[in-house]
Design a protein around this motif. Structure first.
Motif, PDB file in Angstrom:
ATOM      1  N   ARG A 101       3.358 -23.741   6.424  1.00 38.60           N
ATOM      2  CA  ARG A 101       2.501 -24.103   4.431  1.00 38.60           C
ATOM      3  C   ARG A 101       2.446 -22.833   4.847  1.00 38.60           C
ATOM      4  O   ARG A 101       2.265 -22.283   3.163  1.00 38.60           O
ATOM      5  N   LYS A 102       2.666 -21.761   5.656  1.00 38.70           N
ATOM      6  CA  LYS A 102       2.396 -20.286   5.339  1.00 38.70           C
ATOM      7  C   LYS A 102       2.634 -19.663   6.259  1.00 38.70           C
ATOM      8  O   LYS A 102       2.614 -19.383   7.755  1.00 38.70           O
ATOM      9  N   VAL A 103       3.385 -18.119   5.348  1.00 42.07           N
ATOM     10  CA  VAL A 103       3.085 -17.090   6.385  1.00 42.07           C
ATOM     11  C   VAL A 103       2.820 -16.010   5.821  1.00 42.07           C
ATOM     12  O   VAL A 103       2.883 -15.456   4.095  1.00 42.07           O
ATOM     13  N   VAL A 104       1.858 -14.933   6.483  1.00 43.38           N
ATOM     14  CA  VAL A 104       1.478 -13.731   6.208  1.00 43.38           C
ATOM     15  C   VAL A 104       1.962 -12.823   7.101  1.00 43.38           C
ATOM     16  O   VAL A 104       2.587 -12.868   8.368  1.00 43.38           O
ATOM     17  N   LEU A 105       2.493 -12.147   6.057  1.00 43.08           N
ATOM     18  CA  LEU A 105       3.163 -10.848   6.723  1.00 43.08           C
ATOM     19  C   LEU A 105       2.351  -9.368   6.436  1.00 43.08           C
ATOM     20  O   LEU A 105       1.454  -8.931   6.209  1.00 43.08           O
ATOM     21  N   ARG A 106       1.754  -8.325   7.562  1.00 44.84           N
ATOM     22  CA  ARG A 106       1.075  -7.434   7.845  1.00 44.84           C
ATOM     23  C   ARG A 106       2.773  -6.660   7.021  1.00 44.84           C
ATOM     24  O   ARG A 106       3.457  -5.813   8.066  1.00 44.84           O
ATOM     25  N   SER A 107       2.410  -5.805   6.312  1.00 50.49           N
ATOM     26  CA  SER A 107       3.252  -4.925   5.753  1.00 50.49           C
ATOM     27  C   SER A 107       2.572  -3.433   5.176  1.00 50.49           C
ATOM     28  O   SER A 107       1.322  -3.440   6.204  1.00 50.49           O
ATOM     29  N   ALA A 108       2.956  -2.396   4.794  1.00 49.25           N
ATOM     30  CA  ALA A 108       2.635  -0.944   4.965  1.00 49.25           C
ATOM     31  C   ALA A 108       3.300  -0.973   3.593  1.00 49.25           C
ATOM     32  O   ALA A 108       4.231  -1.016   3.108  1.00 49.25           O
ATOM     33  N   SER A 109       1.926   0.324   2.932  1.00 50.50           N
ATOM     34  CA  SER A 109       2.195   1.463   1.342  1.00 50.50           C
ATOM     35  C   SER A 109       2.887   2.302   1.746  1.00 50.50           C
ATOM     36  O   SER A 109       3.946   3.138   1.346  1.00 50.50           O
ATOM     37  N   VAL A 110       3.803   2.423   3.043  1.00 46.66           N
ATOM     38  CA  VAL A 110       5.074   2.962   3.855  1.00 46.66           C
ATOM     39  C   VAL A 110       5.975   2.868   2.581  1.00 46.66           C
ATOM     40  O   VAL A 110       7.143   3.601   1.865  1.00 46.66           O
ATOM     41  N   VAL A 111       5.988   1.198   1.941  1.00 45.60           N
ATOM     42  CA  VAL A 111       7.492   1.162   1.359  1.00 45.60           C
ATOM     43  C   VAL A 111       7.408   1.546   0.220  1.00 45.60           C
ATOM     44  O   VAL A 111       8.298   1.994  -1.145  1.00 45.60           O
ATOM     45  N   TYR A 112       6.219   2.448  -0.720  1.00 49.82           N
ATOM     46  CA  TYR A 112       6.501   3.459  -2.188  1.00 49.82           C
ATOM     47  C   TYR A 112       6.895   4.528  -1.583  1.00 49.82           C
ATOM     48  O   TYR A 112       7.457   5.082  -2.667  1.00 49.82           O
ATOM     49  N   GLY A 113       7.420   5.246  -0.616  1.00 49.56           N
ATOM     50  CA  GLY A 113       7.630   5.897  -0.405  1.00 49.56           C
ATOM     51  C   GLY A 113       6.238   7.262  -0.709  1.00 49.56           C
ATOM     52  O   GLY A 113       5.266   7.050  -0.873  1.00 49.56           O
ATOM     53  N   CYS A 114       6.541   8.847  -0.330  1.00 47.30           N
ATOM     54  CA  CYS A 114       5.818   9.390  -0.680  1.00 47.30           C
ATOM     55  C   CYS A 114       6.572  10.692  -1.527  1.00 47.30           C
ATOM     56  O   CYS A 114       8.055  10.895  -0.922  1.00 47.30           O
ATOM     57  N   SER A 115       6.435  11.421  -2.848  1.00 47.26           N
ATOM     58  CA  SER A 115       7.194  11.898  -3.375  1.00 47.26           C
ATOM     59  C   SER A 115       6.618  12.797  -4.758  1.00 47.26           C
ATOM     60  O   SER A 115       5.131  12.193  -4.987  1.00 47.26           O
ATOM     61  N   ALA A 116       6.838  14.355  -5.203  1.00 53.01           N
ATOM     62  CA  ALA A 116       5.792  14.483  -6.157  1.00 53.01           C
ATOM     63  C   ALA A 116       6.046  14.630  -7.286  1.00 53.01           C
ATOM     64  O   ALA A 116       5.031  14.290  -7.634  1.00 53.01           O
ATOM     65  N   LYS A 117       6.856  13.094  -7.737  1.00 51.61           N
ATOM     66  CA  LYS A 117       6.960  12.341  -8.414  1.00 51.61           C
ATOM     67  C   LYS A 117       5.892  11.237  -8.640  1.00 51.61           C
ATOM     68  O   LYS A 117       6.098  10.026  -9.742  1.00 51.61           O
ATOM     69  N   ASP A 118       5.219  11.121  -7.715  1.00 47.85           N
ATOM     70  CA  ASP A 118       4.494   9.430  -7.574  1.00 47.85           C
ATOM     71  C   ASP A 118       3.455   9.230  -8.556  1.00 47.85           C
ATOM     72  O   ASP A 118       3.025  10.636  -8.884  1.00 47.85           O
ATOM     73  N   PRO A 119       3.467   8.467  -9.381  1.00 45.67           N
ATOM     74  CA  PRO A 119       2.351   8.355 -10.374  1.00 45.67           C
ATOM     75  C   PRO A 119       0.922   8.592  -9.531  1.00 45.67           C
ATOM     76  O   PRO A 119       0.917   8.183  -7.667  1.00 45.67           O
ATOM     77  N   ALA A 120      -0.157   8.184  -9.968  1.00 41.83           N
ATOM     78  CA  ALA A 120      -1.748   8.428  -9.161  1.00 41.83           C
ATOM     79  C   ALA A 120      -1.713   7.011  -8.420  1.00 41.83           C
ATOM     80  O   ALA A 120      -2.688   7.446  -7.575  1.00 41.83           O
TER      81      ALA A 120
END
Length: 377
Positions: free
Chosen positions: A125-144
């Motif tokens: 009835r439920k699945v929880v995934l431990r993901s990470a902020s790496v999915v947003y990447g890192c670049s000079a154009k990133d928002p705050a």
């Protein structure tokens, strides 16, 4: 442990299965869940057996040595009538005796097999995934700050980030095919804590820390206790959707280095890996592409949904989490903390800021954190 058996609209699970039980987050999450009397059974799964100490901490939890790519995982879920699955076994780097292809096979193919089993199991009835902020990447154009609806400004270079994106996509697909299954994705900020040899903590505590000229990464961290508490909250209560999980505030890379009492060594990007290896040591070569990008740019997360929908409030700010790690490391300071505090206060005065507020911020590492302790078994 999270107080109460559920959160708004959530029902406490009866049988929980956690993957990645031999690793830090998975093992300690099993420990916490096993201490919850409202959960009948806790099943810990991993292809590698946990340490003897971790097995002892798990208490009444049942350990099953199984690879999630193997059909055995389906038998475990069906026979135990598992209703909640927590997937926390995604590898951040290739295994020592493996390659990038082996890492992708374990991460992506393993997740596909696990979610396929969950989709077919009538009790889940439920699945929880431990993901990470790496999915947003890192670049000079990133928002705050990245919100959960945003995506990376450019394709993330590292395998862990790409695998995490694929795994999230497969889980959402399962959720569309089985709308009766609650799907929760927790994107954790980089973890740091007294008992965890974190990448960021290891980097900023090197005697000489290489940085990129003209860059001052914005670090938003998550205390490991808060990471565990968030996963426990999502497992026990109602967690449907995607949530950024991070401590309040950001710490600039230069500030983190000063607070660690280390010396920053700015250099051109072309020399970052070669000269950096001479300064940091062999561990510089072990950092993944996404980790090096994080040291260069950092990443900020919007945590509004974490509070308003998940109902989770971190106990540590980014600064407090960093300082808690520093105290545990008992690092010998090259630069005394008193000098750092005086310099920060003087700079704030010159810029016309509130000196009192700056002093309070600078003294965070000296504040007693009553009721806060290291990761408990």
């Amino acid at each position: 442990m999270v107080e109460g058996d559920n959160t708004s609209g959530g029902t406490a699970p009866r049988v929980v299965l956690v993957t990645g039980a031999s690793r830090f987050l998975g093992g300690y999450l099993v420990t916490r869940l096993a201490q919850n009397p409202s959960i009948e059974r806790v099943i810990a799964v991993d292809a590698v057996s946990p340490s003897k100490d971790m097995m002892r901490r798990m208490g009444r939890a049942e350990f099953v040595r199984a690879d999630i790519r193997n059909p055995l995982i389906g038998k475990v879920i069906r026979n135990a009538e598992v209703d909640t699955v927590v997937h926390a076994s995604t590898l951040q780097k290739a295994p020592k005796a493996g390659s990038r292809a082996a890492m992708k096979d374990m991460n992506v193919i393993g997740a596909m097999q696990l979610f396929a089993v969950c989709q077919k199991a009538p009790t889940v009835r439920k699945v929880v995934l431990r993901s990470a902020s790496v999915v947003y990447g890192c670049s000079a154009k990133d928002p705050a700050q990245f919100t959960e609806e945003m995506s990376a400004r450019r394709r993330p270079p590292g395998g862990y980030a790409r695998d995490s994106l694929e795994i999230e996509g497969y889980l959402r697909g399962m959720g569309r095919r089985r709308p009766d299954i609650s799907v929760g994705i927790l994107r954790l900020a980089p973890l740091i804590g007294p008992q965890l040899t974190a990448t960021v903590g290891h980097y900023v505590t090197a005697p000489l820390v290489p940085t990129i000229v003209g860059r001052n990464a914005r670090l938003q961290l998550l205390h490991v206790e808060d990471g565990l508490a968030a996963l426990e909250k999502a497992t026990i209560g109602h967690a449907s959707g995607t949530y950024n999980i991070a401590g309040d505030g950001v710490v600039m890379m230069s500030q983190a280095i000063r607070r660690a009492g280390r010396v920053e060594v700015p250099m051109p990007l072309a020399l970052f890996r070669s000269v950096g290896s001479a300064l940091v040591g062999s561990s510089m070569r072990l950092y993944t592409d996404e980790q090096l990008e994080y040291f260069r740019f950092g990443c900020g997360l919007d945590t509004t949904r974490m509070r308003s929908e998940l109902g989770f409030e971190p106990r540590w700010t980014t600064m407090q989490a960093l300082d808690d790690f520093m105290r545990a490391m008992q690092t010998r300071r090259i630069i005394k903390s008193e000098w750092i505090d005086r310099a920060e206060n003087a700079l704030t005065t010159i810029l016309g800021g509130d000196t009192a507020e700056a002093s309070a911020s600078a003294d965070v590492m000296h504040m007693p954190l009553s009721g806060r302790s290291a990761v408990k078994g």
